[in-house]
Design a protein around this motif. Structure first.
Motif, PDB file in Angstrom:
ATOM      1  N   VAL A   9       0.886  -1.165   0.000  1.00  0.00           N
ATOM      2  CA  VAL A   9       0.000   0.000   0.000  1.00  0.00           C
ATOM      3  C   VAL A   9       0.923   1.213   0.000  1.00  0.00           C
ATOM      4  O   VAL A   9       1.732   1.395   0.913  1.00  0.00           O
ATOM      5  N   LYS A  10       0.833   2.018  -1.045  1.00  0.00           N
ATOM      6  CA  LYS A  10       1.753   3.140  -1.229  1.00  0.00           C
ATOM      7  C   LYS A  10       1.422   4.285  -0.263  1.00  0.00           C
ATOM      8  O   LYS A  10       0.367   4.270   0.387  1.00  0.00           O
ATOM      9  N   PRO A  11       2.314   5.303  -0.167  1.00  0.00           N
ATOM     10  CA  PRO A  11       2.122   6.371   0.827  1.00  0.00           C
ATOM     11  C   PRO A  11       0.750   7.048   0.774  1.00  0.00           C
ATOM     12  O   PRO A  11       0.162   7.369   1.822  1.00  0.00           O
ATOM     13  N   VAL A  85      -3.829 -11.046  -7.826  1.00  0.00           N
ATOM     14  CA  VAL A  85      -3.652  -9.762  -7.140  1.00  0.00           C
ATOM     15  C   VAL A  85      -3.573  -8.627  -8.163  1.00  0.00           C
ATOM     16  O   VAL A  85      -4.182  -7.567  -7.981  1.00  0.00           O
ATOM     17  N   ARG A  86      -2.849  -8.861  -9.276  1.00  0.00           N
ATOM     18  CA  ARG A  86      -2.783  -7.824 -10.325  1.00  0.00           C
ATOM     19  C   ARG A  86      -4.183  -7.509 -10.849  1.00  0.00           C
ATOM     20  O   ARG A  86      -4.518  -6.354 -11.086  1.00  0.00           O
ATOM     21  N   SER A  87      -5.010  -8.531 -11.038  1.00  0.00           N
ATOM     22  CA  SER A  87      -6.361  -8.275 -11.562  1.00  0.00           C
ATOM     23  C   SER A  87      -7.204  -7.514 -10.538  1.00  0.00           C
ATOM     24  O   SER A  87      -8.031  -6.683 -10.907  1.00  0.00           O
ATOM     25  N   LYS A  91      -5.733  -1.648 -13.764  1.00  0.00           N
ATOM     26  CA  LYS A  91      -4.703  -1.074 -14.629  1.00  0.00           C
ATOM     27  C   LYS A  91      -3.888  -0.001 -13.903  1.00  0.00           C
ATOM     28  O   LYS A  91      -4.388   0.668 -13.007  1.00  0.00           O
ATOM     29  N   THR A  92      -2.635   0.188 -14.363  1.00  0.00           N
ATOM     30  CA  THR A  92      -1.703   1.155 -13.767  1.00  0.00           C
ATOM     31  C   THR A  92      -2.313   2.559 -13.695  1.00  0.00           C
ATOM     32  O   THR A  92      -2.199   3.244 -12.672  1.00  0.00           O
ATOM     33  N   ASN A  93      -2.943   2.981 -14.793  1.00  0.00           N
ATOM     34  CA  ASN A  93      -3.643   4.274 -14.801  1.00  0.00           C
ATOM     35  C   ASN A  93      -5.072   4.059 -14.288  1.00  0.00           C
ATOM     36  O   ASN A  93      -5.875   3.405 -14.950  1.00  0.00           O
ATOM     37  N   ARG A 112      -0.545   8.529  -8.359  1.00  0.00           N
ATOM     38  CA  ARG A 112      -1.056   8.284  -6.992  1.00  0.00           C
ATOM     39  C   ARG A 112      -2.012   7.098  -7.063  1.00  0.00           C
ATOM     40  O   ARG A 112      -3.187   7.214  -6.739  1.00  0.00           O
ATOM     41  N   ASN A 113      -1.462   5.936  -7.475  1.00  0.00           N
ATOM     42  CA  ASN A 113      -2.355   4.798  -7.735  1.00  0.00           C
ATOM     43  C   ASN A 113      -2.435   3.774  -6.602  1.00  0.00           C
ATOM     44  O   ASN A 113      -2.777   2.618  -6.810  1.00  0.00           O
ATOM     45  N   VAL A 114      -2.127   4.208  -5.407  1.00  0.00           N
ATOM     46  CA  VAL A 114      -2.343   3.565  -4.088  1.00  0.00           C
ATOM     47  C   VAL A 114      -1.758   2.175  -3.817  1.00  0.00           C
ATOM     48  O   VAL A 114      -1.643   1.790  -2.654  1.00  0.00           O
TER      49      VAL A 114
HETATM   50  P1  DAT Z   1       2.320  -1.111 -12.109  1.00  0.00           P
HETATM   51  O1  DAT Z   1       2.425  -0.330 -10.822  1.00  0.00           O
HETATM   52  O2  DAT Z   1       0.891  -1.271 -12.544  1.00  0.00           O
HETATM   53  O3  DAT Z   1       3.076  -2.415 -12.068  1.00  0.00           O
HETATM   54  P2  DAT Z   1       4.533  -0.122 -13.688  1.00  0.00           P
HETATM   55  O4  DAT Z   1       5.379  -1.184 -13.056  1.00  0.00           O
HETATM   56  O5  DAT Z   1       4.565  -0.019 -15.191  1.00  0.00           O
HETATM   57  O6  DAT Z   1       2.995  -0.241 -13.257  1.00  0.00           O
HETATM   58  O7  DAT Z   1       4.955   1.300 -13.119  1.00  0.00           O
HETATM   59  C1  DAT Z   1       5.314   1.436 -11.758  1.00  0.00           C
HETATM   60  C2  DAT Z   1       4.781   2.732 -11.240  1.00  0.00           C
HETATM   61  O8  DAT Z   1       5.378   3.807 -11.946  1.00  0.00           O
HETATM   62  C3  DAT Z   1       3.278   2.913 -11.434  1.00  0.00           C
HETATM   63  O9  DAT Z   1       2.517   2.318 -10.407  1.00  0.00           O
HETATM   64  C4  DAT Z   1       3.160   4.406 -11.464  1.00  0.00           C
HETATM   65  C5  DAT Z   1       4.431   4.848 -12.171  1.00  0.00           C
HETATM   66  N1  DAT Z   1       4.224   5.000 -13.622  1.00  0.00           N
HETATM   67  C6  DAT Z   1       4.166   4.007 -14.543  1.00  0.00           C
HETATM   68  N2  DAT Z   1       3.961   4.474 -15.775  1.00  0.00           N
HETATM   69  C7  DAT Z   1       3.895   5.829 -15.648  1.00  0.00           C
HETATM   70  C8  DAT Z   1       3.698   6.905 -16.553  1.00  0.00           C
HETATM   71  N3  DAT Z   1       3.553   6.702 -17.873  1.00  0.00           N
HETATM   72  N4  DAT Z   1       3.683   8.163 -16.039  1.00  0.00           N
HETATM   73  C9  DAT Z   1       3.843   8.388 -14.729  1.00  0.00           C
HETATM   74  N5  DAT Z   1       4.035   7.424 -13.801  1.00  0.00           N
HETATM   75  C10 DAT Z   1       4.067   6.152 -14.262  1.00  0.00           C
END
Ligand code: DAT
Ligand code: MG
Length: 151
Positions: A9-11, A85-87, A91-93, A112-114
């Protein structure tokens, strides 16, 4: 296949009071918590955790974000844990994350994707070893295991 994965759990999740909500979702799904701790990630550990992104333009803000306050680190165990867990994270965004997922329900923007979760069994192994030593990881039975799994 029963496997372990690393979850954090991120900050922003900690500051927004989402720790219980997030852990609860994993417990209810039947995942076993094998390790858990709160820590402030030192810069070097943050760099190592995200070393795959070190040449990306968002690396600096990502590092500032992840070291900006305490996080909750967990090792979760269950059937196909990395992918499941990923599902559940979505998605990242968060704008692309489905409703019902953690990011799709609780977050607004990528920066800020928690939550963090390992993206493969190799990263899971690497991240678990990066954040936990052997005395912080535990084996025990959940009494509902007989009903969570077929024999
Ligand atoms: P995830 O956290 O879904 O595994 P990731 O490993 O590709 O995604 O990226 C790690 C983190 O980096 C992600 O949670 C938020 C940040 N991040 C990824 N892609 C980004 C982007 N295009 N712009 C800004 N932050 C990004
Ligand atoms: Mg990732």
């Amino acid at each position: 296949m029963i496997e372990r994965t690393f979850v954090m759990v991120k900050p922003d999740g900690v500051q927004r009071g989402l720790v219980g909500e997030i852990i609860s979702r994993f417990e209810l799904r039947g995942f076993k918590i094998c390790g858990m701790k709160m820590m402030r990630i030192p810069r070097e550990l943050g760099e190592r955790n995200y070393e795959e992104h070190k040449d990306k333009p968002f690396f600096k803000p990502l590092l500032a974000y992840i070291t900006s306050g305490p996080v909750i680190c967990m090792v979760l165990e269950g059937e196909n844990a990395v992918a499941v867990v990923r599902s559940m994270m979505g998605k990242t965004n968060p704008q692309d994350a489905m409703p019902g997922t953690i990011r799709g329900d609780l977050a607004q923007v990528t920066g800020r994707n928690v939550i963090h979760g390992s993206d493969s069994s190799e990263s899971a192994r690497r991240e678990i070893n990066l954040f936990f030593n052997e005395y912080e990881l535990h084996e025990y039975q959940r009494p509902d295991e007989g009903w969570l799994f077929e024999e």
